[in-house]
Write a protein that holds these residues in place. Structure first.
Motif, PDB file in Angstrom:
ATOM      1  N   GLY B  47       0.765  -1.172   0.085  1.00 25.90           N
ATOM      2  CA  GLY B  47      -0.087  -0.032  -0.164  1.00 25.90           C
ATOM      3  C   GLY B  47       0.752   1.255  -0.257  1.00 25.90           C
ATOM      4  O   GLY B  47       2.046   1.197   0.043  1.00 25.90           O
ATOM      5  N   PRO B  48       0.094   2.318  -0.094  1.00 25.42           N
ATOM      6  CA  PRO B  48       0.724   3.636  -0.206  1.00 25.42           C
ATOM      7  C   PRO B  48       1.896   4.066   0.832  1.00 25.42           C
ATOM      8  O   PRO B  48       2.840   4.667   0.664  1.00 25.42           O
ATOM      9  CB  PRO B  48      -0.413   4.674  -0.215  1.00 25.42           C
ATOM     10  N   ILE B 156      -0.744   7.464 -16.970  1.00 20.99           N
ATOM     11  CA  ILE B 156      -1.595   8.315 -16.415  1.00 20.99           C
ATOM     12  C   ILE B 156      -2.993   8.463 -16.867  1.00 20.99           C
ATOM     13  O   ILE B 156      -3.124   7.937 -18.008  1.00 20.99           O
ATOM     14  CB  ILE B 156      -1.012  10.096 -16.940  1.00 20.99           C
ATOM     15  N   GLY B 157      -4.095   8.653 -15.907  1.00 22.11           N
ATOM     16  CA  GLY B 157      -5.326   8.475 -16.369  1.00 22.11           C
ATOM     17  C   GLY B 157      -6.115   7.504 -15.296  1.00 22.11           C
ATOM     18  O   GLY B 157      -5.601   7.505 -14.086  1.00 22.11           O
ATOM     19  N   LYS B 158      -6.893   6.748 -15.900  1.00 21.92           N
ATOM     20  CA  LYS B 158      -7.913   5.971 -15.059  1.00 21.92           C
ATOM     21  C   LYS B 158      -7.023   4.665 -14.785  1.00 21.92           C
ATOM     22  O   LYS B 158      -6.745   4.004 -15.756  1.00 21.92           O
ATOM     23  CB  LYS B 158      -9.035   5.744 -15.747  1.00 21.92           C
ATOM     24  N   ASN B 159      -7.214   4.187 -13.791  1.00 20.06           N
ATOM     25  CA  ASN B 159      -6.968   2.756 -13.342  1.00 20.06           C
ATOM     26  C   ASN B 159      -5.581   2.255 -13.995  1.00 20.06           C
ATOM     27  O   ASN B 159      -5.423   1.316 -14.570  1.00 20.06           O
ATOM     28  CB  ASN B 159      -8.017   1.676 -13.754  1.00 20.06           C
ATOM     29  N   ASP B 164      -6.544   0.322  -8.764  1.00 24.23           N
ATOM     30  CA  ASP B 164      -7.689   1.205  -8.712  1.00 24.23           C
ATOM     31  C   ASP B 164      -6.995   2.643  -8.525  1.00 24.23           C
ATOM     32  O   ASP B 164      -7.799   3.574  -8.237  1.00 24.23           O
ATOM     33  CB  ASP B 164      -8.562   0.946  -7.621  1.00 24.23           C
ATOM     34  N   PHE B 165      -5.786   2.951  -8.810  1.00 28.63           N
ATOM     35  CA  PHE B 165      -5.150   4.204  -8.732  1.00 28.63           C
ATOM     36  C   PHE B 165      -5.501   5.056 -10.037  1.00 28.63           C
ATOM     37  O   PHE B 165      -5.053   4.594 -11.044  1.00 28.63           O
ATOM     38  CB  PHE B 165      -3.658   4.072  -8.514  1.00 28.63           C
ATOM     39  N   SER B 166      -5.823   6.111  -9.940  1.00 26.75           N
ATOM     40  CA  SER B 166      -6.095   7.081 -10.971  1.00 26.75           C
ATOM     41  C   SER B 166      -5.626   8.648 -10.755  1.00 26.75           C
ATOM     42  O   SER B 166      -5.820   9.072  -9.671  1.00 26.75           O
ATOM     43  CB  SER B 166      -7.806   7.178 -11.230  1.00 26.75           C
TER      44      SER B 166
END
Ligand SMILES: Cc1cc2nc3c(=O)[nH]c(=O)nc-3n(C[C@H](O)[C@H](O)[C@H](O)COP(=O)(O)O)c2cc1C
Ligand code: SF4
Ligand code: SF4
Ligand code: SF4
Ligand code: FES
Lengths: 577, 430
Positions: B47-48, B156-159, B164-166
């Motif tokens: 995780g982050p 870069i952008g969606k998913n 699930d990171f956008s």
């Protein structure tokens, strides 16, 4: 309760407090320029420096830590702090210029810096005498300046808009004016242009600063950079006397000050009232000072062969008494006025009651489109709610016209019905028309008898605003029949306070030959053998409060103490916008 | 003092690879592996928070000038609440003597973009801005192209990488104000307002861009993140000076034979760095060095023995690493002129918001001009020092300090040269 220690004294507090405001509320002082209690604090002038620290507390016990000598341990902020954006915290220690040399030094240094490029135009600057920069320089500034190089020159006499003129050299870049248009009037008309010591406030290219609240920036500008196009160079502040009053050009009842010299009102500025107008007022209300000075009716006027000519008070009283006596009661209509105070309306109605006449009628003065969501309402008369609370019959324009049509004797109290197009001059033909008025108007010109009465600047009287708040005026200038040195209600002029010969109060100039409505009522009732004996607004209000439920508890003392009193008004009668 | 082995160092930000600015070349050389790893390799990256911890222990000290531990700064971000959160990448690069970030934009934009994306993931950021000074028109275009390429690849952008990171990534160009490099001023500028630094508190992590949690990092700082993820925190902290580790882009200008940007470990001896840049031009003698951008205190040649390019070593002689943009001056340099020119810059660039800086910067410049023109008196030198005291530590942002320090330290370290330029004391006749 949280505690804070300022210059060695302990104070308790609750809630959120900026240290600068807290110190001011204690009646103490820290010099400042950019802070304004009603706007955000950018902390840019850097004048309000204090030394700040924190008494250290033991994490476990919550007790203050002490050193080997038993002294509490203080952890000081590494740098001096600006008190305007510093939040009070429990156990905080503050040293101001009163107790700390470094703070004194920093404040002095800052003033030296502010002044290096300042033009020091004080002798010709409108702000002189009420200039925070001037005052604080005298109190906290350096003796002289070490600046020996060339000052920055910036534009002068820039007409930012129709009412505001900028002298960019005097600007200290506090951003109060730009913040005002961003946060208060929300027109965003001003911004700072350029960088560094060249910057100054301006509008977008080609745009005018015509914000309907623009003149507030002149009030809050801490220097003479922003001046009023109308007022600049007209008077030095110390020549004028400042009297609290109410804006009578709108139903909102904005609290104002009237500035008087030689019995002329020279300017109007807003007066703080948290419940009504905070620190602000619309530009429109400032123009009103002219109605106190210009085009006034002085001495009663009577029509003779179709021409109005000057008359005398005795003639006027005799004429009106004779007309009333000669007219059938049912043919007399008395029109009360939302433009007149509670006391004036009451005095007139008491007299007409004694005569056995019908209850006065009135019609509100609504100008659609005048209102905004700030300090202006569509109701442009200061006292419609006062008329309602006095129990007068409220009529629309058409009904007023009808009432007038039926009558032979029309008595109009301070309401320019022709000018505001409720009736036409023709509607008054073939009738005897009496107008109580302050200024010449089409309505007064149509009258057979004109009774000159005092304006809100010449009497102490009350007005109930659109929200039902009753507030009062004070006497700001003399009439032919008042003498300020004998009048305790009048605020003090320079002579009263300091006894100088330069006082401009003691002059016979510009005194109007007019009477408060109630004084006229006293004289005419005496003439007709009736009992009306009004002394002044204060006593009339006591009488009203003791006889009318809707005014229970109202007195001048209570209004003065609470900055006006909220009355309960029926919602449907309120025209508050 | 341990000597740093810089001779065997292989550059990671500016390696010698042709066309590295092209995304395919970058990918071929291991690009976007780090991003993929943090997003998809759940075993290595829990995780982050794990990413923040790794970056924190690498001890990447901010390359924008203040030298603050990047991972530590990231950990100040409040927990995500579903609303927008921002990363503002600082590519304003306006401090005189500083020209390193533009090399990244030009030669290796993806190492920065990848680092910024990793930072965004670590702090659960929803939008990234990179603020680039307007004069860098060429590099603005290059970075915009690089971002477009990364969008096309789905980095870069969606998913991103199916996770699930956008996130979105925008370039914002400055309009010629040094002050917009100050982090809160940059936020105002990004909001479309006048570049006035904000008062703190509140700090950007609490109330940043449009009042939302925001972290600001220098472009070089973020570029190092990619390497830390690829090679581990220990690799990074093992390079160069212990307390200020990692590779540094040294921008060397002035009287050296080969001025330019050199990627080397931190902690290189100042005198070695001058040699790396080709030595003194025309065989002249070294007179002085400004180690890290115009606001860092100047050092005399005789102060430089054994001094290395890291904050601890420079502090011992009263200077700082700053942006590692080093200005080298030879014996012919007119120090009075240099100081006047620096003061002219800060006078020109003060935003004018606070009194001591707005008025003080102009006063300093005007007195220095007088001295430079031979009209000064010795007492003016003391006045200059007084004025710096009136400015330092009393303003909203650090520009006033940046303007005051050069004056204070240059006069203190070269007082004889200033005095020599002043008029001999003339006694006024009564
Ligand atoms: C007047 C002034 C100008 C600055 N200009 C820049 C700049 O051009 N680029 C930059 O990265 N940081 C600049 N900074 C520092 C930033 O405020 C901020 O500390 C930095 O971007 C944080 O990134 P870092 O922690 O990665 O170094 C400036 C600071 C000040 C006070
Ligand atoms: S703004 Fe104040 S200090 Fe400045 S010239 Fe006017 S009165 Fe004097
Ligand atoms: S004009 Fe007045 S209010 Fe506006 S920034 Fe200047 S000093 Fe402040
Ligand atoms: S220190 Fe200077 S640049 Fe920074 S906010 Fe104040 S005036 Fe502006
Ligand atoms: S009043 Fe605090 S900085 Fe201006």
């Amino acid at each position: 309760m949280p505690e804070i220690f300022i210059d060695g004294h302990r104070y308790e507090f609750e809630g959120d407090h900026k240290v600068l405001q807290f110190i001011q509320d204690l009646g103490k002082e820290v010099p400042f320029f950019c802070y304004h209690p009603s706007m955000t604090a950018p902390a840019n002038c850097r004048q309000c420096m204090v030394k700040a620290g924190q008494y250290m507390k033991d994490r476990e016990t919550g007790e203050y830590e002490v050193d080997e000598n038993g002294e509490r341990v203080i952890r000081w902020f590494p740098k001096l702090q600006t008190s305007c954006n510093l939040m009070a915290a429990d156990g905080m220690v503050i040293l101001t210029q009163e107790t700390d040399e470094l703070v004194q030094r920093a404040q002095k240094d800052n003033l030296e810096l502010i002044l290096i490029n300042h033009p020091l135009d004080c002798p010709i600057c409108d702000q002189a005498g009420e200039c925070p920069l001037q005052i604080q320089t005298y109190k906290y500034g350096p003796e002289g300046s070490r600046f020996e190089v060339k000052k920055v020159h910036k534009p002068k006499r820039i007409q930012l808009g129709p009412r505001v003129v900028l002298d960019a050299e005097r600007c200290i870049n506090c951003t109060r004016c730009t913040r005002f248009t961003q946060e208060i009037s929300k027109t965003d008309q001003l911004t700072i242009t350029s960088r560094g010591d060249k910057n100054y406030p301006t509008t977008a290219p080609g745009r005018e600063f015509d914000d309907p609240y623009s003149l507030n920036t002149v009030d809050i500008c801490p220097v003479g950079a922003l001046t009023s196009a109308d007022f600049r160079f007209k008077a030095r502040v110390w020549e004028m006397n400042q009297t609290p009053s109410i804006d009578i050009t709108n139903g909102k009842g904005t609290n104002i000050d009237l500035w008087t010299r030689d019995n002329l009102i020279l300017r109007v500025t807003p007066r703080f009232n948290a419940e009504v107008n905070d620190h602000w007022m619309p530009d429109a209300g400032r123009e009103a000072y002219k109605i106190f000075n210009e085009n006034r009716i002085s001495r009663p006027q009577q029509k003779l062969d179709g021409e109005q000519i000057l008359s005398s008070w005795n003639n006027a009283i005799a004429t009106l008494s004779e007309e009333i006596a000669a007219t059938d009661n049912s043919k007399i209509v008395v029109i009360a006025s939302p433009h007149a105070s509670v006391e004036e309306n009451y005095a007139l109605s008491k007299y007409t009651n004694l005569l056995g006449l019908n209850q006065p009628v009135f019609t509100p003065h609504i100008e659609e489109g005048t209102g905004d969501d700030f300090l202006l309402s569509d109701d442009v008369a200061p006292n419609a709610n006062g008329c309602r609370l006095l129990g007068f019959t409220e009529l629309d324009k058409a009904s007023i016209k009808k009432e007038i049509k039926k009558a032979e004797l029309v008595v109009i109290l301070h309401d320019n019905l022709i000018d505001r197009e409720v009736i036409a001059a023709d509607d008054l033909k073939e009738k005897f028309v009496v107008v109580f008025a302050t200024n010449n108007s089409d309505t007064s010109k149509a009258a057979d008898l004109v009774i000159p009465i005092t304006t809100a600047a010449e009497h102490a009287a009350s007005y109930v605003n659109v929200d039902g708040r009753i507030q009062r005026t004070y006497r700001a200038k003399e009439t032919k029949y008042t003498e300020r040195r004998l009048d305790l209600e009048m605020s003090e002029g320079r002579l009263d306070r300091y006894g100088t010969n330069f006082d401009n109060w003691v002059t016979e100039d510009n005194k109007i030959d007019c009477l408060p409505v109630w004084k006229f009522i006293n004289r005419i009732s005496e003439h007709s053998g009736l009992e009306c004996n009004f002394n002044d607004g204060r006593e009339i209000m006591d009488e009203i409060a003791s006889t009318l439920d809707s005014f229970t508890g109202v007195s001048y003392a209570a209004m003065d103490e609470q900055a006006g009193i909220q009355l309960s008004i029926k919602k449907e009668t309120s025209t508050s916008k | 003092m341990s000597t740093v082995d810089w001779k065997n160092y292989t550059p990671v930000l500016l390696p010698d690879i042709k066309d590295l600015h092209k995304i395919d070349v970058y990918i071929k050389n291991g690009g976007y592996k780090a991003l993929k790893s943090v997003l998809t390799d759940k075993k290595s990256w829990d995780g982050p928070k794990a990413v923040i911890e790794e970056v924190k222990s690498a001890n990447i000290r901010g390359r924008g000038g203040a030298g603050f531990n990047a991972g530590l700064k990231w950990s100040f971000m409040p927990p995500a609440d579903g609303g927008p959160r921002y990363l503002a990448c600082n590519g304003d690069e306006s401090e005189p003597g500083t020209f390193k970030d533009r090399k990244i934009f030009e030669y290796n934009p993806h190492v920065f973009i990848e680092g910024a994306l990793i930072a965004a993931y670590a702090m659960e950021i929803t939008t990234i801005y990179v603020y680039i000074r307007g004069e860098y028109k060429t590099y603005i275009d290059m970075v915009e192209n690089a971002i477009a390429d990364a969008y096309n690849k789905g980095y870069i952008g969606k998913n991103i990488f199916g996770s699930d990171f956008s996130v979105d990534f925008y370039v914002h160009s400055g309009a010629g104000a040094y002050i917009c490099g100050e982090e809160t001023s940059m936020l105002e500028s990004l909001e479309g307002k006048r570049g006035y630094p904000r008062v703190k508190p509140p700090f950007p992590a609490q109330k940043g861009l449009w009042g939302r949690p925001t972290t600001i990092n220098n472009v070089e700082t973020l570029s190092h993140v990619t390497g830390v993820i690829n090679n581990g925190a220990e690799w990074f902290s093992g390079i160069g000076a212990k307390t200020h580790p990692g590779p540094v882009l040294y921008g060397i200008s002035g009287h050296v034979n080969n001025p330019g940007v050199y990627e080397l470990p931190s902690g290189i001896p100042v005198l070695d760095l001058i040699e790396i840049a080709g030595g003194m031009r025309n065989g002249k003698k070294l007179k002085a060095v400004i180690p890290g951008g115009s606001s860092t205190p100047i050092l005399r040649a005789d102060q430089l023995d054994g001094i290395t390019m890291d904050s601890d070593s420079l502090r011992t002689v009263g200077s700082m690493l700053g942006t590692a943009g080093m200005v080298v001056m030879d014996e012919d340099t007119d120090i009075v002129d240099v100081l006047w020119r620096i003061s002219h810059f800060y006078h020109h660039e003060s935003c004018g918001q606070c009194t001591p800086c707005r008025e003080g910067t102009g006063w300093l410049e005007k007195i220095l001009l007088k001295i430079k023109n031979g009209d000064g008196e010795v007492r003016d030198l003391d006045l200059l020092l007084d004025v710096t005291t009136q400015m330092e530590g009393r303003t909203i942002c650090a520009l006033a300090d940046a303007a005051a320090w050069p004056v204070r330290f240059t006069i203190n370290r070269f007082r004889d040269e200033f005095e020599a330029r002043c008029k001999k004391k003339s006694h006024a006749v009564a």
